[in-house]
Design a protein around this motif. Sequence first.
Motif, PDB file in Angstrom:
ATOM      1  N   VAL A   1     -12.951   4.465  -1.997  1.00  0.00           N
ATOM      2  CA  VAL A   1     -13.308   3.377  -2.909  1.00  0.00           C
ATOM      3  C   VAL A   1     -14.548   2.637  -2.413  1.00  0.00           C
ATOM      4  O   VAL A   1     -14.908   2.695  -1.236  1.00  0.00           O
ATOM      5  N   GLU A   2     -15.199   1.934  -3.312  1.00  0.00           N
ATOM      6  CA  GLU A   2     -16.372   1.131  -2.971  1.00  0.00           C
ATOM      7  C   GLU A   2     -15.955  -0.065  -2.116  1.00  0.00           C
ATOM      8  O   GLU A   2     -14.796  -0.471  -2.127  1.00  0.00           O
ATOM      9  N   ASP A   3     -16.920  -0.638  -1.408  1.00  0.00           N
ATOM     10  CA  ASP A   3     -16.624  -1.712  -0.469  1.00  0.00           C
ATOM     11  C   ASP A   3     -16.029  -2.955  -1.138  1.00  0.00           C
ATOM     12  O   ASP A   3     -15.079  -3.545  -0.626  1.00  0.00           O
ATOM     13  N   TYR A   4     -16.538  -3.352  -2.301  1.00  0.00           N
ATOM     14  CA  TYR A   4     -16.009  -4.526  -2.979  1.00  0.00           C
ATOM     15  C   TYR A   4     -14.568  -4.308  -3.444  1.00  0.00           C
ATOM     16  O   TYR A   4     -13.751  -5.220  -3.429  1.00  0.00           O
ATOM     17  N   ARG A   5     -14.259  -3.082  -3.846  1.00  0.00           N
ATOM     18  CA  ARG A   5     -12.895  -2.749  -4.283  1.00  0.00           C
ATOM     19  C   ARG A   5     -11.936  -2.761  -3.092  1.00  0.00           C
ATOM     20  O   ARG A   5     -10.822  -3.243  -3.186  1.00  0.00           O
ATOM     21  N   LEU A   6     -12.387  -2.243  -1.950  1.00  0.00           N
ATOM     22  CA  LEU A   6     -11.560  -2.251  -0.754  1.00  0.00           C
ATOM     23  C   LEU A   6     -11.309  -3.683  -0.283  1.00  0.00           C
ATOM     24  O   LEU A   6     -10.193  -4.020   0.114  1.00  0.00           O
ATOM     25  N   ALA A   7     -12.330  -4.536  -0.339  1.00  0.00           N
ATOM     26  CA  ALA A   7     -12.147  -5.942   0.032  1.00  0.00           C
ATOM     27  C   ALA A   7     -11.100  -6.597  -0.869  1.00  0.00           C
ATOM     28  O   ALA A   7     -10.233  -7.342  -0.391  1.00  0.00           O
ATOM     29  N   TYR A   8     -11.164  -6.304  -2.160  1.00  0.00           N
ATOM     30  CA  TYR A   8     -10.180  -6.841  -3.092  1.00  0.00           C
ATOM     31  C   TYR A   8      -8.761  -6.360  -2.743  1.00  0.00           C
ATOM     32  O   TYR A   8      -7.818  -7.150  -2.727  1.00  0.00           O
ATOM     33  N   LEU A   9      -8.615  -5.073  -2.459  1.00  0.00           N
ATOM     34  CA  LEU A   9      -7.302  -4.518  -2.132  1.00  0.00           C
ATOM     35  C   LEU A   9      -6.753  -5.102  -0.828  1.00  0.00           C
ATOM     36  O   LEU A   9      -5.554  -5.409  -0.731  1.00  0.00           O
ATOM     37  N   LEU A  10      -7.606  -5.268   0.162  1.00  0.00           N
ATOM     38  CA  LEU A  10      -7.157  -5.877   1.417  1.00  0.00           C
ATOM     39  C   LEU A  10      -6.773  -7.338   1.209  1.00  0.00           C
ATOM     40  O   LEU A  10      -5.786  -7.816   1.777  1.00  0.00           O
ATOM     41  N   ASN A  11      -7.532  -8.052   0.385  1.00  0.00           N
ATOM     42  CA  ASN A  11      -7.174  -9.438   0.066  1.00  0.00           C
ATOM     43  C   ASN A  11      -5.809  -9.501  -0.604  1.00  0.00           C
ATOM     44  O   ASN A  11      -4.981 -10.358  -0.284  1.00  0.00           O
TER      45      ASN A  11
ATOM     46  N   LEU B   1      -5.528 -12.062   2.490  1.00  0.00           N
ATOM     47  CA  LEU B   1      -6.785 -12.502   3.082  1.00  0.00           C
ATOM     48  C   LEU B   1      -7.662 -13.102   1.996  1.00  0.00           C
ATOM     49  O   LEU B   1      -7.285 -13.135   0.821  1.00  0.00           O
ATOM     50  N   ASN B   2      -8.831 -13.541   2.390  1.00  0.00           N
ATOM     51  CA  ASN B   2      -9.817 -14.032   1.438  1.00  0.00           C
ATOM     52  C   ASN B   2     -11.197 -13.523   1.868  1.00  0.00           C
ATOM     53  O   ASN B   2     -12.114 -14.302   2.100  1.00  0.00           O
ATOM     54  N   LEU B   3     -11.305 -12.189   1.994  1.00  0.00           N
ATOM     55  CA  LEU B   3     -12.567 -11.580   2.385  1.00  0.00           C
ATOM     56  C   LEU B   3     -13.609 -11.825   1.301  1.00  0.00           C
ATOM     57  O   LEU B   3     -13.340 -11.612   0.118  1.00  0.00           O
ATOM     58  N   LYS B   4     -14.775 -12.295   1.724  1.00  0.00           N
ATOM     59  CA  LYS B   4     -15.883 -12.528   0.798  1.00  0.00           C
ATOM     60  C   LYS B   4     -17.126 -11.878   1.353  1.00  0.00           C
ATOM     61  O   LYS B   4     -17.279 -11.750   2.570  1.00  0.00           O
ATOM     62  N   ARG B   5     -18.020 -11.482   0.461  1.00  0.00           N
ATOM     63  CA  ARG B   5     -19.263 -10.852   0.879  1.00  0.00           C
ATOM     64  C   ARG B   5     -20.059 -11.844   1.718  1.00  0.00           C
ATOM     65  O   ARG B   5     -20.256 -12.995   1.326  1.00  0.00           O
ATOM     66  N   SER B   6     -20.506 -11.394   2.844  1.00  0.00           N
ATOM     67  CA  SER B   6     -21.298 -12.232   3.739  1.00  0.00           C
ATOM     68  C   SER B   6     -22.678 -12.477   3.144  1.00  0.00           C
ATOM     69  O   SER B   6     -23.149 -11.722   2.297  1.00  0.00           O
ATOM     70  N   ASP B   7     -23.328 -13.535   3.598  1.00  0.00           N
ATOM     71  CA  ASP B   7     -24.678 -13.840   3.132  1.00  0.00           C
ATOM     72  C   ASP B   7     -25.699 -12.836   3.659  1.00  0.00           C
ATOM     73  O   ASP B   7     -26.814 -12.764   3.156  1.00  0.00           O
ATOM     74  N   PHE B   8     -25.323 -12.098   4.687  1.00  0.00           N
ATOM     75  CA  PHE B   8     -26.232 -11.114   5.258  1.00  0.00           C
ATOM     76  C   PHE B   8     -25.500  -9.795   5.463  1.00  0.00           C
ATOM     77  O   PHE B   8     -24.289  -9.756   5.577  1.00  0.00           O
ATOM     78  N   ASP B   9     -26.252  -8.711   5.467  1.00  0.00           N
ATOM     79  CA  ASP B   9     -25.729  -7.401   5.804  1.00  0.00           C
ATOM     80  C   ASP B   9     -26.096  -7.107   7.251  1.00  0.00           C
ATOM     81  O   ASP B   9     -26.967  -7.765   7.831  1.00  0.00           O
ATOM     82  N   ILE B  10     -25.465  -6.116   7.813  1.00  0.00           N
ATOM     83  CA  ILE B  10     -25.841  -5.681   9.150  1.00  0.00           C
ATOM     84  C   ILE B  10     -27.040  -4.751   8.990  1.00  0.00           C
ATOM     85  O   ILE B  10     -26.961  -3.725   8.323  1.00  0.00           O
ATOM     86  N   ASP B  11     -28.152  -5.142   9.578  1.00  0.00           N
ATOM     87  CA  ASP B  11     -29.407  -4.396   9.460  1.00  0.00           C
ATOM     88  C   ASP B  11     -29.651  -3.648  10.760  1.00  0.00           C
ATOM     89  O   ASP B  11     -29.744  -4.249  11.819  1.00  0.00           O
ATOM     90  N   VAL B  12     -29.731  -2.334  10.666  1.00  0.00           N
ATOM     91  CA  VAL B  12     -29.958  -1.489  11.835  1.00  0.00           C
ATOM     92  C   VAL B  12     -31.093  -0.532  11.518  1.00  0.00           C
ATOM     93  O   VAL B  12     -31.143   0.053  10.441  1.00  0.00           O
ATOM     94  N   THR B  13     -32.000  -0.368  12.459  1.00  0.00           N
ATOM     95  CA  THR B  13     -33.075   0.597  12.313  1.00  0.00           C
ATOM     96  C   THR B  13     -32.791   1.777  13.219  1.00  0.00           C
ATOM     97  O   THR B  13     -32.694   1.624  14.441  1.00  0.00           O
TER      98      THR B  13
END
Length: 156
Positions: free
Chosen positions: A25-35, A40-52
């Motif tokens: 499943v997509e990340d937003y759907r998984l967050a909803y299912l875990l909530n 829980l009350n998982l919410k999208r963070s203001d930032f993503d993890i940026d890796v080069t």
Amino acid sequence: MQIHSLTLDDFSSTDYSLIGIHSPVEDYRLAYLLNLHLQLNLKRSDFDIDVTKDNIDAFFSLYEFTHNATENSWYLISNYHKNKVAGNNLSLFSESQTVTYLLPERKKVDYFLKLEGDFNSMTINKTIESINKIPQIVTSYSIDTNKLKSKESLIF
């Protein structure tokens, strides 16, 4: 005069547990299912993890929740980022995708659930059991963070 040098370990929190989750499943759907299933009350963070990596900027989605009473933090982190690479010829199938992994030694894991704070092994085992009862999740399990080569990627 005493000289003190700082290492990466001085800034990292070693007080965390890591759960690997396999799910299509997509990340937003998984967050909803875990909530829904873990209260829980998982919410999208203001930032993503940026890796080069290999001259490619990869962004890994991050959802977070901090329980105010216990001050425990939960983080849902995507393990992969799909990069679209354009081909040289202008045909219908000239565009391809490459995948960059946050933790390359765990390529089969789709998501990580990072638990920071005071979690005992019984709580972690109950959490894994609850996650495995969700129909959209193939499996989940605890990951030994001491055996990870690229655990610096989990410091944010």
